[in-house]
Design a protein around this motif. Structure first.
Motif, PDB file in Angstrom:
ATOM      1  N   LYS A 132       0.809  -1.221   0.000  1.00 30.03           N
ATOM      2  CA  LYS A 132       0.000   0.000   0.000  1.00 30.03           C
ATOM      3  C   LYS A 132       0.842   1.271   0.000  1.00 30.03           C
ATOM      4  CE  LYS A 132      -4.078  -2.213   1.984  1.00 30.03           C
ATOM      5  NZ  LYS A 132      -5.148  -2.182   3.010  1.00 30.03           N
ATOM      6  N   ARG A 133       1.937   1.282   0.764  1.00 31.36           N
ATOM      7  CA  ARG A 133       2.773   2.487   0.822  1.00 31.36           C
ATOM      8  C   ARG A 133       3.639   2.661  -0.424  1.00 31.36           C
ATOM      9  NH1 ARG A 133       3.872   0.528   5.917  1.00 31.36           N
ATOM     10  NH2 ARG A 133       5.916  -0.168   5.167  1.00 31.36           N
TER      11      ARG A 133
ATOM     12  N   ARG B 240      -3.226   1.165  -2.447  1.00 31.37           N
ATOM     13  CA  ARG B 240      -4.166   1.804  -1.519  1.00 31.37           C
ATOM     14  C   ARG B 240      -5.579   1.779  -2.090  1.00 31.37           C
ATOM     15  NH1 ARG B 240       0.444   4.388  -2.139  1.00 31.37           N
ATOM     16  NH2 ARG B 240      -0.400   5.619  -3.854  1.00 31.37           N
TER      17      ARG B 240
END
Length: 336
Positions: free
Chosen positions: A296-297, A302
């Protein structure tokens, strides 16, 4: 000429069967020029050069051999080059437009995909057509399995256990009919999908992936995230129950599931036993959160980029493949 197929000499013919017939897919040749990227002697190469050599790409190319991603009247780009470009889009969190621009501009991207210094590279629409072909043929699972099998031989020495968990990923749009709403206590409701993951407990290499709408129970979908011979399987309390436990045992594994309560006459003693059971599981299964955090990062997961469950599956599996490449490089480097 009647009864023959002819293509220009600058493209490569690939004969592929469709409904019992055979036709020639004209494909561009790439990398035919000298790779004039400058003299790299004495300088540190790109990390992409290491990633390019860690597996044998022939099985991947074979799996993609029947894909035709050409615009009408144009020769197709080699599917392997487009697949490698898809990995770049994950590693660098690039949209199709940004990917096309970077591939045209960056020498390391060109080398990784097989393009020489001065030849043209695909436009955005080529990636759209290629992704559509992956969805139509359900090749994301085939590619994930083929690549992960190779990477596991380099990273996993002795299989001892498996981490199983799920993460929610927001949909590209609330108008996505395949996604569903889910609400967890203390958190805002999310409209999206759920990625169910089985990872090696020691190396954190992702071995299995399943994708569902976000409202599907973890324990119900959990068996689809189990690899063969999983060893001890560490999971949180959402995986309690016979459905998941029986699936683990059927694959030769042993469930190690967080429990929320125990029977006992003495409250303090019962709480001590509960803590003694759960704490070792929490320590091990917490490693899977680092996988989701990286996705996600760093890899843009995300939110889904495209609508539909099938395209969500492509995005999640491409992300898992990209993650496994980088993870394997780290494991191999640490062992040398």
């Amino acid at each position: 000429m009647r009864g023959s197929l002819w293509t220009a000499p600058e493209v490569r013919d690939s004969i592929a069967p469709i409904n019992g017939l055979r036709f020639a897919m004209s494909r561009r040749r790439i990398g035919q020029e000298s790779f004039k990227f400058g003299d790299r002697r004495g300088t540190r190469g790109s990390s992409l050069d290491d990633l390019a050599t860690i597996i044998d790409w022939a099985p991947v190319e074979h799996a993609l051999s029947n894909i035709s991603n050409a615009a009408k009247g144009e020769p197709a780009w080699p599917p392997l080059a487009l697949f490698k470009a898809m990995l770049l889009s994950v590693w660098y969190d690039l949209s199709d437009v940004k990917l096309a621009e970077a591939l045209d501009d960056r020498a390391s991207f060109r080398r990784f995909c097989g393009f020489s210094a001065s030849e043209p590279t695909p436009e955005r629409t080529a990636f759209v057509r290629f992704r559509k072909a992956l969805v139509e043929r359900a090749l994301d699972k085939v590619l994930f399995d083929a690549i992960t099998t190779q990477l596991k031989t380099k990273a996993i020495t002795v299989k001892t256990g498996t981490l199983v968990d799920a993460t929610i990923i927001a949909s590209a749009s609330e108008g996505d009919g395949d996604a569903r709403w889910v609400k967890h206590k203390g958190k805002a409701a999310v409209h999206g999908f759920k990625a169910h993951v089985g990872a090696d407990a020691e190396t954190a290499l992702v071995e299995e992936v399943a994708i569902t709408p976000a409202n599907v129970n973890d324990g119900k979908a959990g068996p689809d995230a189990l690899p063969d011979n999983p060893g001890e399987v560490f999971a949180d309390s959402a995986y309690q129950g016979n459905h998941f436990g029986d699936a683990v045992r059927a694959k030769g594994g042993t469930p190690r599931i967080v429990v929320t309560g125990m029977w006992g006459r003495d409250e303090a003693e019962t709480l001590r036993r509960l803590d003694a059971w759960n704490q070792p599981i929490h320590r091990v299964r917490g490693r899977i959160e680092k996988i989701f955090g990286t996705w996600k990062r760093s890899y843009g997961l995300r939110r889904m980029r495209w609508r539909g469950l099938a395209k969500a599956g492509v995005q999640v599996r491409l992300t898992a493949i990209a993650y496994n490449f980088k993870r394997t490089i780290s494991i191999v480097a640490a062992a040398t």
